[in-house]
Enzyme design. Structure first.
Site, mmCIF file in Angstrom:
data_model
loop_
_atom_site.group_PDB
_atom_site.id
_atom_site.type_symbol
_atom_site.label_atom_id
_atom_site.label_comp_id
_atom_site.label_asym_id
_atom_site.label_seq_id
_atom_site.Cartn_x
_atom_site.Cartn_y
_atom_site.Cartn_z
ATOM 1 N N ASP A 132 11.285 79.573 38.121
ATOM 2 C CA ASP A 132 12.106 78.781 39.170
ATOM 3 C C ASP A 132 13.519 78.509 38.757
ATOM 4 O O ASP A 132 14.249 77.472 38.964
ATOM 5 C CB ASP A 132 11.393 77.336 39.612
ATOM 6 C CG ASP A 132 9.986 77.659 40.228
ATOM 7 O OD1 ASP A 132 9.794 78.445 40.904
ATOM 8 O OD2 ASP A 132 9.221 76.808 39.594
ATOM 9 N N LYS A 145 15.776 83.276 39.999
ATOM 10 C CA LYS A 145 15.830 84.826 39.982
ATOM 11 C C LYS A 145 15.980 85.273 41.439
ATOM 12 O O LYS A 145 16.817 86.348 41.562
ATOM 13 C CB LYS A 145 14.600 85.171 39.398
ATOM 14 C CG LYS A 145 14.285 84.554 38.109
ATOM 15 C CD LYS A 145 12.723 84.920 37.456
ATOM 16 C CE LYS A 145 11.408 84.250 38.418
ATOM 17 N NZ LYS A 145 11.529 82.845 38.107
ATOM 18 N N GLY A 181 7.569 82.147 43.997
ATOM 19 C CA GLY A 181 8.027 81.763 44.876
ATOM 20 C C GLY A 181 9.800 81.405 44.883
ATOM 21 O O GLY A 181 10.085 81.167 43.772
ATOM 22 N N HIS A 182 10.329 82.302 45.624
ATOM 23 C CA HIS A 182 11.704 82.523 45.484
ATOM 24 C C HIS A 182 12.486 81.804 46.774
ATOM 25 O O HIS A 182 12.251 82.486 47.983
ATOM 26 C CB HIS A 182 12.329 84.020 45.313
ATOM 27 C CG HIS A 182 11.593 84.587 44.108
ATOM 28 N ND1 HIS A 182 11.336 84.020 42.878
ATOM 29 C CD2 HIS A 182 10.766 85.776 43.936
ATOM 30 C CE1 HIS A 182 10.786 84.952 42.311
ATOM 31 N NE2 HIS A 182 10.141 85.989 43.113
ATOM 32 N N GLN A 212 7.893 84.795 37.460
ATOM 33 C CA GLN A 212 7.512 83.917 36.448
ATOM 34 C C GLN A 212 8.667 83.816 35.580
ATOM 35 O O GLN A 212 9.806 84.263 35.749
ATOM 36 C CB GLN A 212 6.246 84.048 35.891
ATOM 37 C CG GLN A 212 4.804 83.730 36.755
ATOM 38 C CD GLN A 212 5.049 84.734 38.099
ATOM 39 O OE1 GLN A 212 4.670 85.878 37.680
ATOM 40 N NE2 GLN A 212 4.803 84.385 39.232
HETATM 41 P P1 GDP Z 1 12.995 81.633 41.344
HETATM 42 O O1 GDP Z 1 11.459 81.639 41.644
HETATM 43 O O2 GDP Z 1 13.429 81.964 39.709
HETATM 44 O O3 GDP Z 1 13.572 82.689 42.430
HETATM 45 O O4 GDP Z 1 13.570 80.296 41.687
HETATM 46 P P2 GDP Z 1 13.091 79.248 43.044
HETATM 47 O O5 GDP Z 1 13.416 79.859 44.283
HETATM 48 O O6 GDP Z 1 11.666 78.890 42.923
HETATM 49 O O7 GDP Z 1 13.984 78.076 42.558
HETATM 50 C C1 GDP Z 1 15.362 77.858 42.486
HETATM 51 C C2 GDP Z 1 16.158 76.942 43.697
HETATM 52 O O8 GDP Z 1 17.396 76.606 43.138
HETATM 53 C C3 GDP Z 1 16.026 77.440 44.873
HETATM 54 O O9 GDP Z 1 15.786 76.447 45.755
HETATM 55 C C4 GDP Z 1 17.420 78.003 45.091
HETATM 56 O O10 GDP Z 1 17.889 77.948 46.237
HETATM 57 C C5 GDP Z 1 18.109 77.232 44.180
HETATM 58 N N1 GDP Z 1 19.370 77.750 43.755
HETATM 59 C C6 GDP Z 1 19.524 78.789 43.113
HETATM 60 N N2 GDP Z 1 20.699 78.893 42.139
HETATM 61 C C7 GDP Z 1 21.293 77.566 42.690
HETATM 62 C C8 GDP Z 1 22.585 76.913 42.124
HETATM 63 O O11 GDP Z 1 23.252 77.346 41.318
HETATM 64 N N3 GDP Z 1 22.732 75.694 42.456
HETATM 65 C C9 GDP Z 1 22.032 74.774 43.159
HETATM 66 N N4 GDP Z 1 22.086 73.786 43.608
HETATM 67 N N5 GDP Z 1 20.666 75.578 43.540
HETATM 68 C C10 GDP Z 1 20.464 76.724 43.097
HETATM 69 P P1 IMO Z 2 8.493 82.108 40.207
HETATM 70 O O1 IMO Z 2 8.506 83.667 40.156
HETATM 71 C C1 IMO Z 2 6.846 78.513 38.019
HETATM 72 C C2 IMO Z 2 2.731 78.699 36.921
HETATM 73 C C3 IMO Z 2 1.897 77.800 37.336
HETATM 74 C C4 IMO Z 2 0.818 77.601 36.292
HETATM 75 C C5 IMO Z 2 0.447 79.117 35.414
HETATM 76 C C6 IMO Z 2 -0.341 79.959 35.810
HETATM 77 O O2 IMO Z 2 8.741 81.264 41.300
HETATM 78 O O3 IMO Z 2 9.428 81.502 38.944
HETATM 79 P P2 IMO Z 2 -0.926 81.433 37.792
HETATM 80 O O4 IMO Z 2 -1.276 81.132 39.492
HETATM 81 O O5 IMO Z 2 0.010 82.264 37.808
HETATM 82 O O6 IMO Z 2 -2.382 81.533 37.187
HETATM 83 O O7 IMO Z 2 -0.697 79.983 37.385
HETATM 84 O O8 IMO Z 2 1.808 79.440 35.752
HETATM 85 N N1 IMO Z 2 3.169 79.657 37.577
HETATM 86 C C7 IMO Z 2 4.695 79.518 37.997
HETATM 87 N N2 IMO Z 2 5.416 78.494 37.738
HETATM 88 N N3 IMO Z 2 7.269 79.344 38.936
HETATM 89 C C8 IMO Z 2 6.542 80.401 39.213
HETATM 90 O O9 IMO Z 2 6.985 81.633 39.661
HETATM 91 C C9 IMO Z 2 5.178 80.462 38.938
HETATM 92 N N4 IMO Z 2 4.035 81.358 38.904
HETATM 93 C C10 IMO Z 2 2.968 80.639 38.127
HETATM 94 O O10 IMO Z 2 2.167 76.737 37.896
HETATM 95 O O11 IMO Z 2 1.135 76.576 35.411
HETATM 96 MG MG MG Z 3 9.942 79.873 42.000
#
Ligand code: GDP
Ligand code: IMO
Ligand code: MG
Length: 427
Positions: free
Chosen positions: A13, A16, A40-41, A223
């Site tokens: 999170d 990416k 989850g992105h 991840q």
């Molecule tokens: P990922 O799994 O690595 O793709 O990240 P997620 O989407 O799960 O979580 C990142 C969150 O931060 C998302 O809600 C993005 O919209 C938000 N985000 C990404 N870059 C920035 C930033 O530079 N500033 C802020 N405030 N939010 C950001």
């Molecule tokens: P993105 O791509 C954050 C965590 C779960 C759990 C562990 C194992 O959005 O960064 P799993 O279901 O993969 O067997 O769970 O990994 N986990 C993540 N945490 N971001 C993710 O993906 C994750 N995908 C799995 O919460 O601790």
């Molecule tokens: Mg994510």
């Protein structure tokens, strides 16, 4: 021509999806190489918010060919739901390709994930419950079902029978659940076969040829480094290799063709699920970061655990992945703090570590050693160059850069595609 890896430096999170989307216009292929719909992105384009799980983030850019690589585990009902939802919003998904060797998540994998976690009790991993671990376990046990198996009913049935033989014993005798009938699973998988068929390809061959022709290939990790089954905080990890090596095995692109490894790192740290997290804040400061950063999971909606930036982890990620560039995200979230603590080492008993401790027990007991950096009050969301940032925000970036061996090439100052400072181009 270049193959670029984009991966997470912390526990996921980091942003990416946004980073991949930002590069969309400059790349020809975006390949997801590991994980599945545990990812989850959240991506914000022109004020519109998209939540992607299984589809590569490049799907939002017209002209990009999104590829689900052989290293991914695919839940077909999720795949088609996600395609339908995003198509309904006008996104073209017709170029999507799925590796013939990608493994399929079935209903019994989801069941095994849930009962397995329940069985672990307090020692549970806190998985996303999507069947990820059991699907990878079957792959390694050579009991998996691959995308290509859906086009040969006889083989499919044999494989499902093989996979269920021991699992049904376990489900009935150990977990007190009903056995899963082979027919139900086979019928469900066959139901998806016709729709899947035109997407399935030898994606490794296709990507190799694309690189020969001078195309740009971006390899997108789900991840992150600390969730890697080999290099993360085992056993509190996912069941795949999000690190740079996984980009090669999960796509069929060899290491000699990778030019750039871009690690996404948040200006602080978050984690979802169980396991050690040295800089975690269990007080109102953690609450403040969660509120300000909207730190709630895109996949499960769980509140993310929050803490300060950990330079030991960033240095570790730089080494394990051979990072050439960092993208520092969510710097805007830190606005308003008088000082910002940054973890520069750990103390365990009388020992001080500036590298990741080898022993899991030591990492569990690691107490962060902090350095305090001065904060800033100015709103930075409109900054588009380093000069637009307050002096102390620049100092924070410089300090983080000095603590690792790779430059910070992009800085995120907001969730939108354009809310970024590009110091050095990534392509
Ligand atoms: P990922 O799994 O690595 O793709 O990240 P997620 O989407 O799960 O979580 C990142 C969150 O931060 C998302 O809600 C993005 O919209 C938000 N985000 C990404 N870059 C920035 C930033 O530079 N500033 C802020 N405030 N939010 C950001
Ligand atoms: P993105 O791509 C954050 C965590 C779960 C759990 C562990 C194992 O959005 O960064 P799993 O279901 O993969 O067997 O769970 O990994 N986990 C993540 N945490 N971001 C993710 O993906 C994750 N995908 C799995 O919460 O601790
Ligand atoms: Mg994510």
């Amino acid at each position: 021509m270049p193959a670029i890896v984009v991966l997470g430096a912390q526990w996921g999170d980091e942003g990416k999806g946004k980073a991949t989307d930002l590069l969309g216009e400059q790349v020809d292929f975006v390949v997801k190489y590991n994980g599945g719909n545990n990812a989850g992105h959240t991506i914000v384009v022109g004020g519109e918010k998209y939540a992607l799980h299984l589809l590569p983030s490049g799907i939002l850019t017209s002209g990009v060919t999104p590829v689900i690589g052989n290293g991914v585990v695919v839940d077909l009902s999720v795949l088609f739901q996600e395609i339908d939802a995003i198509s309904a919003r006008g996104v073209d998904t017709s170029r999507l390709l799925v590796s013939a060797n990608a493994h399929i998540i079935t209903d019994y994998h989801r069941t095994m994930d849930k009962v397995g976690e329940r069985f672990l009790g307090n020692a549970k991993i806190g998985t996303t419950g999507r069947g990820i671990g059991p699907a990878y376990a079957d792959k390694m046990s050579r009991l998996g079902v691959r995308a290509q198996d859906l086009f040969d009913e006889k083989i499919l049935r044999q494989k499902v029978e093989g996979a269920l033989e021991l699992k049904n014993q376990l489900l009935v005798k150990a977990y007190n659940r009903k056995a899963v009938p082979v027919d139900t699973v086979v019928d469900e998988l066959l139901m998806h076969a016709d729709r899947l068929r035109p997407m399935v390809a030898d994606t490794s061959l296709l990507l190799g040829k694309a690189l020969d022709e001078g195309k740009v290939v971006l390899l997108e990790g789900g991840q992150a480094t600390m969730l890697d089954v080999d290099h993360g905080s085992y056993p509190f990890v996912t069941s795949s290799n999000p690190t740079a090596g996984g980009a090669c095995t999960g796509s069929g692109i060899p290491p000699t063709r990778i030019d750039r490894v871009v690690a996404i790192v948040k200006a602080y740290t978050t984690r979802v699920g169980s396991g050690p997290f040295p800089t975690e804040l269990l007080d109102e400061k953690g609450e403040w970061l969660r509120d300000r950063g909207a730190e709630f999971g895109t996949t499960t909606g769980r509140p993310r655990r929050c803490g300060w930036y950990d330079a030991v982890i960033a240095r570790y990620a730089a080494r394990i992945n051979g990072v050439t560039d960092f993208v520092l995200t969510k710097l805007d979230v830190l606005t308003g703090l008088e000082t910002i603590p940054v973890c520069v080492g750990y103390r365990v008993g009388d020992t001080t570590y500036d590298e990741m401790p080898t022993s899991q027990t030591d990492f569990h007991h690691a107490v962060p050693v902090y350095e305090e950096l001065p904060g800033w009050d100015e709103d930075i969301t409109a900054a588009r160059s380093l000069e637009d940032l307050p002096k102390n925000a620049r100092r924070y970036i410089e300090a983080l850069e000095a603590m690792t061996s790779a430059p910070i090439s992009v800085i995120g100052v907001g969730p939108g595609r354009d809310e970024s400072i590009v110091v050095r181009s990534l392509v």
